[in-house]
Design an enzyme around this catalytic site. Structure first.
Site, PDB file in Angstrom:
ATOM      1  N   LYS A  87       0.855  -1.198   0.000  1.00  0.00           N
ATOM      2  CA  LYS A  87       0.000   0.000   0.000  1.00  0.00           C
ATOM      3  C   LYS A  87       0.884   1.239   0.000  1.00  0.00           C
ATOM      4  CE  LYS A  87      -3.873   0.617   2.693  1.00  0.00           C
ATOM      5  NZ  LYS A  87      -4.348   0.530   4.103  1.00  0.00           N
TER       6      LYS A  87
HETATM    7  O1  G3P Z   1      -8.376   2.138   5.839  1.00  0.00           O
HETATM    8  C1  G3P Z   1      -8.773   3.460   6.106  1.00  0.00           C
HETATM    9  C2  G3P Z   1      -9.235   3.605   7.480  1.00  0.00           C
HETATM   10  O2  G3P Z   1      -8.257   3.135   8.378  1.00  0.00           O
HETATM   11  C3  G3P Z   1      -9.697   4.970   7.821  1.00  0.00           C
HETATM   12  O3  G3P Z   1     -10.894   4.814   8.446  1.00  0.00           O
HETATM   13  O4  G3P Z   1     -12.905   5.431   9.727  1.00  0.00           O
HETATM   14  O5  G3P Z   1     -10.649   6.404  10.324  1.00  0.00           O
HETATM   15  O6  G3P Z   1     -11.838   7.123   8.269  1.00  0.00           O
HETATM   16  P1  G3P Z   1     -11.596   6.026   9.238  1.00  0.00           P
END
Ligand code: G3P
Length: 217
Positions: A87
């Site tokens: 990634k």
């Molecule tokens: O993979 C992306 C994720 O870790 C972010 O999620 O919910 O923090 O926006 P969030």
């Protein structure tokens, strides 16, 4: 749909991989920090995921410059060339590093993708996945499903060997909509994943089966 658990917590990864419908694991520096995993413990985490049945693990580089990204990506991919996907953030250095890694037959996920333009560029460098942050798009006042639908149309129109990996999913219902628009992969945080099977009608039917099963024995 390929469903991934979005976590760097060894115990949560192990739990999720037992469910049967979890294909693999995705992680990033923020999740590593949250789980108190140091960069030099990444190899251990990757091995842990494979020992518990992960069929693919997306591991993020943590350098900012192209040269170091490529070196880290090659080292991480060497842990398991078949199952590790590297990634990389969709930054200028990230695209350049992605191209170099792809040239060495290393699969790449470009992450933090928000626009169809970024998706097109990901296709151009030969990325396998684009990680698209749905929840954060909504936080910014945009409709994530309009954006993802557009990216899906682009992938089909270009016949690109590229998959959307939906990320930042905040509610289990979002998975259904993603499925109907053809999204091939989604990564889900453990607390959202725990709610994927929520279905009171199924629980009631299972309870009735259990009662009847007891009665016929
Ligand atoms: O993979 C992306 C994720 O870790 C972010 O999620 O919910 O923090 O926006 P969030």
């Amino acid at each position: 749909m390929r469903i991934f658990v979005d976590s760097a917590d060894a115990s949560m990864i192990k739990t999720a991989l037992r469910y049967g419908y979890v294909y693999g694991v995705t992680t990033n520096p923020t999740l590593l920090r949250r789980a108190d995993v140091r960069a030099d413990q990444l190899e251990q985490l990757v091995n842990h995921a494979f020992e518990h049945g992960a069929r693919e693990m997306h591991v993020q580089t943590y350098a900012l410059d192209q040269t170091t990204m490529v070196r880290q990506g090659a080292e991480l991919a060497a842990l398991d060339p078949e199952r590790v996907v590297i990634k990389i953030p969709a930054t200028p250095d990230g695209y350049a590093a992605a191209r170099q890694l792809v040239a060495h037959d290393i699969r790449v996920t470009l992450t933090a993708v928000y626009t169809s333009r970024q998706a097109l560029l990901a296709q151009s460098v030969g990325a396998s996945y684009i990680a698209v942050y749905l929840g954060r798009m909504r936080d910014a006042g945009n409709d994530p499903f309009v954006a993802v639908q557009q990216m899906q149309s682009l992938i089909v129109a270009q016949a690109a060997p590229l998959s959307v990996l939906a990320a930042s999913i905040r509610a289990p219902e979002e998975l259904e909509l993603l499925g109907t628009i053809g999204v091939a992969a989604a990564t889900i945080a453990p607390h959202v994943m725990e709610r994927l099977l929520d279905s009171p009608a199924t629980d009631a039917a299972a309870a009735a089966f259990a009662a009847d099963a007891a009665a016929i024995q």
